[in-house]
Design a protein around this motif. Structure first.
Motif, PDB file in Angstrom:
ATOM      1  N   TYR A   1       0.849  -1.189   0.000  1.00  0.00           N
ATOM      2  CA  TYR A   1       0.000   0.000   0.000  1.00  0.00           C
ATOM      3  C   TYR A   1       0.884   1.238   0.000  1.00  0.00           C
ATOM      4  O   TYR A   1       1.558   1.524   0.973  1.00  0.00           O
ATOM      5  CB  TYR A   1      -0.889  -0.039   1.244  1.00  0.00           C
ATOM      6  CG  TYR A   1      -1.899   1.065   1.402  1.00  0.00           C
ATOM      7  CD1 TYR A   1      -2.519   1.668   0.318  1.00  0.00           C
ATOM      8  CD2 TYR A   1      -2.265   1.495   2.679  1.00  0.00           C
ATOM      9  CE1 TYR A   1      -3.454   2.670   0.493  1.00  0.00           C
ATOM     10  CE2 TYR A   1      -3.212   2.493   2.871  1.00  0.00           C
ATOM     11  CZ  TYR A   1      -3.799   3.074   1.769  1.00  0.00           C
ATOM     12  OH  TYR A   1      -4.740   4.062   1.956  1.00  0.00           O
TER      13      TYR A   1
ATOM     14  N   SER B   1       3.664   4.141  -9.133  1.00  0.00           N
ATOM     15  CA  SER B   1       3.252   3.160 -10.146  1.00  0.00           C
ATOM     16  C   SER B   1       4.450   2.512 -10.820  1.00  0.00           C
ATOM     17  O   SER B   1       4.386   1.338 -11.204  1.00  0.00           O
ATOM     18  CB  SER B   1       2.365   3.833 -11.196  1.00  0.00           C
ATOM     19  OG  SER B   1       3.046   4.911 -11.829  1.00  0.00           O
TER      20      SER B   1
ATOM     21  N   TYR C   1       5.347  -0.468  -8.845  1.00  0.00           N
ATOM     22  CA  TYR C   1       4.377  -1.544  -9.043  1.00  0.00           C
ATOM     23  C   TYR C   1       4.574  -2.223 -10.391  1.00  0.00           C
ATOM     24  O   TYR C   1       4.484  -3.457 -10.496  1.00  0.00           O
ATOM     25  CB  TYR C   1       2.945  -0.990  -8.942  1.00  0.00           C
ATOM     26  CG  TYR C   1       2.504  -0.756  -7.522  1.00  0.00           C
ATOM     27  CD1 TYR C   1       1.737  -1.692  -6.840  1.00  0.00           C
ATOM     28  CD2 TYR C   1       2.876   0.398  -6.837  1.00  0.00           C
ATOM     29  CE1 TYR C   1       1.345  -1.479  -5.522  1.00  0.00           C
ATOM     30  CE2 TYR C   1       2.495   0.622  -5.529  1.00  0.00           C
ATOM     31  CZ  TYR C   1       1.732  -0.320  -4.873  1.00  0.00           C
ATOM     32  OH  TYR C   1       1.348  -0.116  -3.577  1.00  0.00           O
TER      33      TYR C   1
ATOM     34  N   LYS D   1       5.469  -6.070 -10.790  1.00  0.00           N
ATOM     35  CA  LYS D   1       4.540  -6.887 -11.579  1.00  0.00           C
ATOM     36  C   LYS D   1       5.315  -7.802 -12.520  1.00  0.00           C
ATOM     37  O   LYS D   1       4.980  -8.985 -12.670  1.00  0.00           O
ATOM     38  CB  LYS D   1       3.606  -5.980 -12.385  1.00  0.00           C
ATOM     39  CG  LYS D   1       2.710  -6.728 -13.373  1.00  0.00           C
ATOM     40  CD  LYS D   1       1.977  -5.771 -14.297  1.00  0.00           C
ATOM     41  CE  LYS D   1       1.239  -6.523 -15.394  1.00  0.00           C
ATOM     42  NZ  LYS D   1       0.535  -5.596 -16.326  1.00  0.00           N
TER      43      LYS D   1
ATOM     44  N   PHE E   1       2.652  -9.959  -7.594  1.00  0.00           N
ATOM     45  CA  PHE E   1       1.295  -9.593  -7.247  1.00  0.00           C
ATOM     46  C   PHE E   1       0.279 -10.612  -7.752  1.00  0.00           C
ATOM     47  O   PHE E   1       0.488 -11.245  -8.793  1.00  0.00           O
ATOM     48  CB  PHE E   1       0.935  -8.220  -7.826  1.00  0.00           C
ATOM     49  CG  PHE E   1       1.792  -7.095  -7.328  1.00  0.00           C
ATOM     50  CD1 PHE E   1       2.129  -6.988  -5.989  1.00  0.00           C
ATOM     51  CD2 PHE E   1       2.266  -6.119  -8.207  1.00  0.00           C
ATOM     52  CE1 PHE E   1       2.914  -5.948  -5.523  1.00  0.00           C
ATOM     53  CE2 PHE E   1       3.053  -5.080  -7.759  1.00  0.00           C
ATOM     54  CZ  PHE E   1       3.385  -4.989  -6.413  1.00  0.00           C
TER      55      PHE E   1
ATOM     56  N   ARG F   1      -4.660   2.782 -13.145  1.00  0.00           N
ATOM     57  CA  ARG F   1      -4.845   1.363 -12.869  1.00  0.00           C
ATOM     58  C   ARG F   1      -4.109   0.506 -13.893  1.00  0.00           C
ATOM     59  O   ARG F   1      -3.869   0.918 -15.026  1.00  0.00           O
ATOM     60  CB  ARG F   1      -6.324   1.004 -12.845  1.00  0.00           C
ATOM     61  CG  ARG F   1      -7.072   1.208 -14.152  1.00  0.00           C
ATOM     62  CD  ARG F   1      -8.531   0.770 -14.004  1.00  0.00           C
ATOM     63  NE  ARG F   1      -9.223   0.692 -15.277  1.00  0.00           N
ATOM     64  CZ  ARG F   1     -10.090   1.585 -15.715  1.00  0.00           C
ATOM     65  NH1 ARG F   1     -10.371   2.646 -14.975  1.00  0.00           N
ATOM     66  NH2 ARG F   1     -10.694   1.428 -16.884  1.00  0.00           N
ATOM     67  N   ASP F   2      -3.790  -0.702 -13.470  1.00  0.00           N
ATOM     68  CA  ASP F   2      -3.109  -1.667 -14.330  1.00  0.00           C
ATOM     69  C   ASP F   2      -4.138  -2.431 -15.150  1.00  0.00           C
ATOM     70  O   ASP F   2      -5.149  -2.904 -14.609  1.00  0.00           O
ATOM     71  CB  ASP F   2      -2.297  -2.626 -13.461  1.00  0.00           C
ATOM     72  CG  ASP F   2      -1.658  -3.738 -14.270  1.00  0.00           C
ATOM     73  OD1 ASP F   2      -1.108  -3.428 -15.344  1.00  0.00           O
ATOM     74  OD2 ASP F   2      -1.715  -4.893 -13.831  1.00  0.00           O
TER      75      ASP F   2
ATOM     76  N   THR G   1      -3.394  -6.032 -11.577  1.00  0.00           N
ATOM     77  CA  THR G   1      -2.449  -6.405 -10.524  1.00  0.00           C
ATOM     78  C   THR G   1      -2.243  -5.289  -9.504  1.00  0.00           C
ATOM     79  O   THR G   1      -1.836  -5.553  -8.376  1.00  0.00           O
ATOM     80  CB  THR G   1      -1.080  -6.806 -11.100  1.00  0.00           C
ATOM     81  OG1 THR G   1      -0.548  -5.700 -11.848  1.00  0.00           O
ATOM     82  CG2 THR G   1      -1.208  -8.027 -12.004  1.00  0.00           C
ATOM     83  N   TRP G   2      -2.508  -4.030  -9.886  1.00  0.00           N
ATOM     84  CA  TRP G   2      -2.402  -2.923  -8.945  1.00  0.00           C
ATOM     85  C   TRP G   2      -3.333  -1.797  -9.387  1.00  0.00           C
ATOM     86  O   TRP G   2      -3.700  -1.689 -10.559  1.00  0.00           O
ATOM     87  CB  TRP G   2      -0.958  -2.401  -8.835  1.00  0.00           C
ATOM     88  CG  TRP G   2      -0.417  -1.819 -10.109  1.00  0.00           C
ATOM     89  CD1 TRP G   2       0.305  -2.472 -11.069  1.00  0.00           C
ATOM     90  CD2 TRP G   2      -0.564  -0.474 -10.582  1.00  0.00           C
ATOM     91  NE1 TRP G   2       0.614  -1.632 -12.111  1.00  0.00           N
ATOM     92  CE2 TRP G   2       0.087  -0.390 -11.831  1.00  0.00           C
ATOM     93  CE3 TRP G   2      -1.179   0.667 -10.075  1.00  0.00           C
ATOM     94  CZ2 TRP G   2       0.139   0.785 -12.579  1.00  0.00           C
ATOM     95  CZ3 TRP G   2      -1.133   1.845 -10.818  1.00  0.00           C
ATOM     96  CH2 TRP G   2      -0.465   1.895 -12.049  1.00  0.00           C
TER      97      TRP G   2
ATOM     98  N   GLY H   1      -0.058   3.366  -5.367  1.00  0.00           N
ATOM     99  CA  GLY H   1      -0.896   2.207  -5.622  1.00  0.00           C
ATOM    100  C   GLY H   1      -1.174   1.320  -4.431  1.00  0.00           C
ATOM    101  O   GLY H   1      -0.738   1.579  -3.297  1.00  0.00           O
TER     102      GLY H   1
ATOM    103  N   ALA I   1      -1.831  -3.185  -3.924  1.00  0.00           N
ATOM    104  CA  ALA I   1      -1.843  -4.476  -4.617  1.00  0.00           C
ATOM    105  C   ALA I   1      -1.884  -5.618  -3.612  1.00  0.00           C
ATOM    106  O   ALA I   1      -1.419  -5.489  -2.472  1.00  0.00           O
ATOM    107  CB  ALA I   1      -0.606  -4.617  -5.512  1.00  0.00           C
TER     108      ALA I   1
ATOM    109  N   ILE J   1      -8.224  -3.946   0.388  1.00  0.00           N
ATOM    110  CA  ILE J   1      -8.051  -3.205  -0.870  1.00  0.00           C
ATOM    111  C   ILE J   1      -9.359  -2.540  -1.271  1.00  0.00           C
ATOM    112  O   ILE J   1      -9.381  -1.384  -1.719  1.00  0.00           O
ATOM    113  CB  ILE J   1      -7.522  -4.138  -1.967  1.00  0.00           C
ATOM    114  CG1 ILE J   1      -6.082  -4.574  -1.637  1.00  0.00           C
ATOM    115  CG2 ILE J   1      -7.566  -3.461  -3.341  1.00  0.00           C
ATOM    116  CD1 ILE J   1      -5.536  -5.671  -2.524  1.00  0.00           C
TER     117      ILE J   1
END
Length: 343
Positions: A83, A87, A90, A94, A99, A115-116, A120-121, A255, A257, A272
């Motif tokens: 948390y 990005s 992340y 990834k 994740f 957002r992914d 994933t995140w 992010g 995840a 989440i």
């Protein structure tokens, strides 16, 4: 309306997403969260989540060591949720398969930039990084107008920055390098950072120490996440002015995840859902000046979040994720002068 939200957070009813999570599987009794957020912010979110679900939250603020800790525990994860952090971090993790994909109910509400695409995140906070200056030391005319100005001789000894342990500083130094690389001038980018280092009086591992230095007029110019600048100006009465850089400023997405192999996956998914909800994002906006990614949260957020405008730097975060670690290792060993780093 936003202020009333603070007094009613403990009385939140479970969201539809949380009800779905509890219906599909029993929530575990606790989760562990690794984060870059402050302990005060984490405590607010953790306490509210526990009040709503009964799940206890153990959190650890790892600052710049977060990614390395998650990597080191890949074979035997000790945390359930990551948390905070940019990005680019992340995206980097990834690729290392750290994740577990999970799409919270609020995911489709936020802009695709936050957002992914593989779920994933997801971004819970948007974090612009802007330059600022002490207006008791410099006039608007004397202050930098763009990042390129930081290398000019008139700013010798007038700059202080965070070191590369800060995720926002890592992302900013790398984003500046990328602007040169896009024009086929990466070597010039390194020379620029060396010139900026020559003008830099000190690097700090702590944001509060950096602001103290600027407040004491030990240096005039720095950069920091916008919410911290606003907070120090409004709550600590610091004479700070934000600079809307001519070439734009990086906007980092903080992010969240689900860590692959989490020992408490159902409670982690519920956390989440909770952390990214409009209500929680609005809470953090009001209490910690964190700019929401959830558009519904803005209606209950401080006015400056809707009124403050700034140019956004064109950053390819996917590309940056692949290069940031190597670039920052080089910055730490070849650019940053020894003796300028303070804890």
């Amino acid at each position: 309306m936003g202020k009333k939200l603070l007094g009613t957070l403990a009385a939140f009813t479970l969201t539809t997403a949380l009800l779905t999570a509890t219906a599909s599987a029993e929530l575990e009794k606790k989760i562990t969260v690794y984060s870059t957020h402050s302990e005060s912010l984490l405590e607010v979110v953790a306490d509210a989540f526990t009040e709503e679900t009964g799940v206890q939250v153990d959190f650890i603020n790892l600052k710049g060591a977060l990614a390395d800790r998650v990597r080191a525990e890949k074979a035997n994860p000790q945390a359930d949720v990551m948390y905070g952090g940019s990005s680019s971090v992340y995206l980097e993790l990834k690729k290392e398969d750290l994740f577990e994909p999970f799409k919270p109910g609020w995911a489709s509400t936020i802009d695709p930039l936050f957002r992914d695409s593989d779920a994933t995140w997801f971004g819970t906070i948007q974090t612009p990084v802007l330059m600022f200056y002490n207006n008791k030391m410099l006039s608007a005319e004397e202050a930098p107008k763009d990042w390129s100005d930081l290398s000019k001789p008139q700013y010798q000894g007038k700059l202080v920055f965070r070191n590369a342990l800060s995720s926002s500083a890592r992302a900013t130094y790398s984003a500046l390098l990328q602007q040169f690389e896009k024009d086929g001038q990466l070597d010039d980018g390194w020379e620029f950072l060396k010139a900026v280092d020559a003008n830099t009086k000190q690097y700090y591992g702590s944001g509060s120490l950096l602001f103290q230095a600027v407040g004491r007029q030990e240096a005039a110019v720095s950069f920091m996440v916008l919410n911290s600048i606003i907070d120090n100006r409004e709550n600590n009465n610091m004479p700070l002015e934000v600079i809307d850089a001519e070439s734009g400023s990086p906007v980092i997405t903080d992010g969240i995840a689900l860590i692959k192999g989490a020992k408490h996956p159902q409670a982690a998914r519920a956390f989440i859902e909770f952390a990214g909800s409009a209500k929680t994002q609005a809470l953090l906006a009001n209490q910690f000046n964190r700019l929401p990614t959830h558009p519904d949260a803005l209606a209950d957020s401080p006015v400056w979040m809707s009124e403050t405008t700034f140019k956004v730097m064109d950053v390819d975060w996917q590309d940056l994720a692949a290069k940031q670690s190597a670039w920052m290792q080089k910055w730490d060993t070849e650019v940053k002068a020894n003796g300028k780093d303070k804890k």
